[in-house]
Design a protein around this motif. Structure first.
Motif, PDB file in Angstrom:
ATOM      1  N   ILE A 177       0.993  -1.126  -0.178  1.00 18.14           N
ATOM      2  CA  ILE A 177      -0.107   0.036  -0.069  1.00 18.14           C
ATOM      3  C   ILE A 177       0.981   1.284   0.199  1.00 18.14           C
ATOM      4  CG2 ILE A 177      -1.952   1.478   1.378  1.00 18.14           C
ATOM      5  CD1 ILE A 177      -2.830  -1.421   2.207  1.00 18.14           C
ATOM      6  N   ALA A 178       1.765   1.354   0.937  1.00 20.68           N
ATOM      7  CA  ALA A 178       2.797   2.327   0.975  1.00 20.68           C
ATOM      8  C   ALA A 178       3.734   2.520  -0.402  1.00 20.68           C
ATOM      9  CB  ALA A 178       3.723   2.295   2.198  1.00 20.68           C
ATOM     10  N   GLY A 179       4.022   1.452  -0.799  1.00 17.24           N
ATOM     11  CA  GLY A 179       4.580   1.414  -2.263  1.00 17.24           C
ATOM     12  C   GLY A 179       3.684   2.080  -3.312  1.00 17.24           C
ATOM     13  N   PHE A 180       2.451   1.604  -3.419  1.00 16.20           N
ATOM     14  CA  PHE A 180       1.573   2.273  -4.410  1.00 16.20           C
ATOM     15  C   PHE A 180       1.561   3.654  -4.510  1.00 16.20           C
ATOM     16  CE2 PHE A 180      -2.794   3.512  -5.552  1.00 16.20           C
ATOM     17  CZ  PHE A 180      -2.757   3.233  -6.800  1.00 16.20           C
ATOM     18  N   PHE A 181       1.380   4.128  -2.998  1.00 14.37           N
ATOM     19  CA  PHE A 181       0.766   5.724  -3.013  1.00 14.37           C
ATOM     20  C   PHE A 181       2.123   6.688  -3.227  1.00 14.37           C
ATOM     21  CE2 PHE A 181      -3.040   4.065  -0.898  1.00 14.37           C
ATOM     22  CZ  PHE A 181      -3.743   4.800  -1.607  1.00 14.37           C
ATOM     23  N   LEU A 182       3.152   5.864  -2.733  1.00 13.05           N
ATOM     24  CA  LEU A 182       4.652   6.569  -2.962  1.00 13.05           C
ATOM     25  C   LEU A 182       5.030   6.696  -4.255  1.00 13.05           C
ATOM     26  CD1 LEU A 182       6.535   5.405   0.183  1.00 13.05           C
ATOM     27  CD2 LEU A 182       5.594   7.586  -0.126  1.00 13.05           C
ATOM     28  N   ALA A 183       4.712   5.392  -5.020  1.00 21.94           N
ATOM     29  CA  ALA A 183       5.054   5.470  -6.390  1.00 21.94           C
ATOM     30  C   ALA A 183       4.160   6.433  -7.366  1.00 21.94           C
ATOM     31  CB  ALA A 183       4.738   3.954  -7.025  1.00 21.94           C
ATOM     32  N   ARG A 184       3.158   6.800  -7.003  1.00 18.30           N
ATOM     33  CA  ARG A 184       2.367   7.734  -7.611  1.00 18.30           C
ATOM     34  C   ARG A 184       2.768   9.161  -7.616  1.00 18.30           C
ATOM     35  NH1 ARG A 184      -2.010   9.318  -6.717  1.00 18.30           N
ATOM     36  NH2 ARG A 184      -3.021   9.158  -8.549  1.00 18.30           N
ATOM     37  N   ILE A 185       3.830   9.562  -6.777  1.00 18.42           N
ATOM     38  CA  ILE A 185       4.285  10.921  -6.500  1.00 18.42           C
ATOM     39  C   ILE A 185       5.454  11.103  -7.264  1.00 18.42           C
ATOM     40  CG2 ILE A 185       3.488  10.992  -4.019  1.00 18.42           C
ATOM     41  CD1 ILE A 185       6.399  10.959  -3.236  1.00 18.42           C
ATOM     42  N   TYR A 186       6.152  10.022  -7.990  1.00 16.40           N
ATOM     43  CA  TYR A 186       7.311  10.144  -9.057  1.00 16.40           C
ATOM     44  C   TYR A 186       6.785  10.751  -9.970  1.00 16.40           C
ATOM     45  CZ  TYR A 186      10.169   6.789  -6.085  1.00 16.40           C
ATOM     46  OH  TYR A 186      10.964   6.302  -4.935  1.00 16.40           O
ATOM     47  N   PRO A 187       7.876  11.584 -10.580  1.00 11.96           N
ATOM     48  CA  PRO A 187       7.509  12.495 -11.517  1.00 11.96           C
ATOM     49  C   PRO A 187       7.340  11.548 -13.043  1.00 11.96           C
ATOM     50  CG  PRO A 187      10.035  12.773 -11.088  1.00 11.96           C
ATOM     51  CD  PRO A 187       8.909  12.106 -10.089  1.00 11.96           C
ATOM     52  N   GLU A 188       6.547  11.981 -13.944  1.00 13.05           N
ATOM     53  CA  GLU A 188       6.295  11.079 -14.905  1.00 13.05           C
ATOM     54  C   GLU A 188       7.257  11.521 -16.180  1.00 13.05           C
ATOM     55  OE1 GLU A 188       2.924  10.072 -18.692  1.00 13.05           O
ATOM     56  OE2 GLU A 188       2.465  11.540 -16.900  1.00 13.05           O
ATOM     57  N   ASP A 189       7.978  10.331 -16.713  1.00  9.17           N
ATOM     58  CA  ASP A 189       8.817  10.437 -17.811  1.00  9.17           C
ATOM     59  C   ASP A 189       8.221  10.448 -19.030  1.00  9.17           C
ATOM     60  OD1 ASP A 189      10.962  10.326 -19.589  1.00  9.17           O
ATOM     61  OD2 ASP A 189      12.202   8.803 -18.594  1.00  9.17           O
ATOM     62  N   THR A 190       8.163  11.790 -19.763  1.00 11.43           N
ATOM     63  CA  THR A 190       7.186  11.750 -21.048  1.00 11.43           C
ATOM     64  C   THR A 190       8.014  11.221 -22.390  1.00 11.43           C
ATOM     65  OG1 THR A 190       7.716  13.903 -21.246  1.00 11.43           O
ATOM     66  CG2 THR A 190       5.599  13.475 -20.116  1.00 11.43           C
ATOM     67  N   GLY A 191       9.368  11.026 -22.153  1.00 13.47           N
ATOM     68  CA  GLY A 191      10.163  10.634 -23.119  1.00 13.47           C
ATOM     69  C   GLY A 191      10.491   9.326 -23.262  1.00 13.47           C
ATOM     70  N   LEU A 192       9.960   8.608 -22.289  1.00  9.99           N
ATOM     71  CA  LEU A 192       9.976   6.986 -22.390  1.00  9.99           C
ATOM     72  C   LEU A 192       9.857   6.225 -23.835  1.00  9.99           C
ATOM     73  CD1 LEU A 192       8.649   5.728 -19.090  1.00  9.99           C
ATOM     74  CD2 LEU A 192      11.045   5.778 -19.763  1.00  9.99           C
ATOM     75  N   LYS A 193      10.581   5.204 -24.197  1.00 12.81           N
ATOM     76  CA  LYS A 193      10.415   4.798 -25.162  1.00 12.81           C
ATOM     77  C   LYS A 193      10.851   3.079 -25.139  1.00 12.81           C
ATOM     78  CE  LYS A 193      11.887   8.308 -28.700  1.00 12.81           C
ATOM     79  NZ  LYS A 193      12.698   8.552 -29.610  1.00 12.81           N
ATOM     80  N   LEU A 194      10.142   2.315 -25.477  1.00 12.54           N
ATOM     81  CA  LEU A 194      10.250   1.046 -25.408  1.00 12.54           C
ATOM     82  C   LEU A 194      11.463   0.257 -25.973  1.00 12.54           C
ATOM     83  CD1 LEU A 194       6.553  -0.683 -26.328  1.00 12.54           C
ATOM     84  CD2 LEU A 194       7.953  -0.191 -24.114  1.00 12.54           C
ATOM     85  N   THR A 195      12.237   0.957 -26.773  1.00 15.35           N
ATOM     86  CA  THR A 195      13.295   0.595 -27.260  1.00 15.35           C
ATOM     87  C   THR A 195      14.521   0.903 -26.628  1.00 15.35           C
ATOM     88  OG1 THR A 195      13.485   2.228 -28.933  1.00 15.35           O
ATOM     89  CG2 THR A 195      12.492   0.198 -29.566  1.00 15.35           C
ATOM     90  N   ARG A 196      14.370   1.906 -25.441  1.00 17.56           N
ATOM     91  CA  ARG A 196      15.421   2.483 -24.705  1.00 17.56           C
ATOM     92  C   ARG A 196      15.867   1.643 -23.821  1.00 17.56           C
ATOM     93  NH1 ARG A 196      14.243   8.224 -22.661  1.00 17.56           N
ATOM     94  NH2 ARG A 196      13.946   7.330 -20.459  1.00 17.56           N
TER      95      ARG A 196
END
Length: 223
Positions: A177-196
């Protein structure tokens, strides 16, 4: 630089294979360096993604949350169960509060979140947080024997009996539960690519490979 740091962390992690041939708790300085390297890699990734201010805020919230769980456990035995934190000696605040576990939790959750975002780049925030929490809890469960019996971080056998098993279930539900809510505060990486390539994913894989090796050796000795 990031790739070189990831290689260093992976090599240092796999060097622990040598420690498995020695007496439990040997070379406690390995633990401090290992956690420092993991934390540096994780925090550096946050800084490069969102800048210093946001990285500090995110890491600070995660550290405070896990530190609160550990402090509550030390004084009440809940929610993580009857743990007595042992070592490495000299790395405790006030001789009681262990400094390495919250740093390790921060590193593992950050690596799990980055790995989940890399693999499931099209998932929305809640789904990614759930997967990150799953990766995080799996890694911690995988590492229980390594941390408790090989490195002597704490005294507690969560699989020892019916009551202890239920305490372990409560502990991991709390961490999930703690991991779920804490993971939500991480910034989103909009430059992600599956090949990277994901250096964080490689490091997390090396950590789990080390933990799995310890588990296999431990259960093989008990047969």
């Amino acid at each position: 630089m990031k790739k070189a740091n990831s290689i260093l962390v992976a090599i240092w992690t796999l060097l622990a294979g040598y420690l498995l041939l020695l007496e439990a708790g040997t070379f406690p300085w390995w633990d401090a360096i290992w956690v420092l390297l993991l934390s540096t890699l994780a925090y550096g990734g946050l800084v490069s993604l969102s800048g210093l201010a946001k990285a500090r805020a995110c890491a600070g919230i995660v550290l405070v949350a896990f530190s609160a769980l550990i402090a509550l456990t030390i004084f009440t035995g809940w929610p993580l169960g009857p743990m007595r934190f042992c070592g490495p000696e000299g790395l405790k605040l006030g001789g009681t509060f262990p400094l390495l576990p919250p740093l390790l939790a921060l590193a593992l959750l950050t690596l799990a979140q980055k790995s989940a975002a890399q693999i499931f780049s099209t998932f929305e925030r809640n789904a990614l947080a759930a997967i990150s929490s799953g990766f995080f809890c799996f890694t911690l469960a995988n590492g229980l024997i390594f941390l408790s019996k090989t490195r002597l971080w704490w005294l507690w056998n969560p699989w020892g009996g019916g009551g202890a098993f239920m305490q372990a279930v409560i502990a991991f539900v709390t961490l999930a539960i703690a991991g779920f809510f804490l993971a939500r505060i991480y910034p989103e990486d909009t430059g992600l690519k599956l090949t990277r390539c994901s250096p964080e994913g490689v490091v997390l894989l090396c950590v789990n490979a080390l933990f799995l090796t310890v588990n296999i050796l431990f259960f093989a000795q008990r047969l």
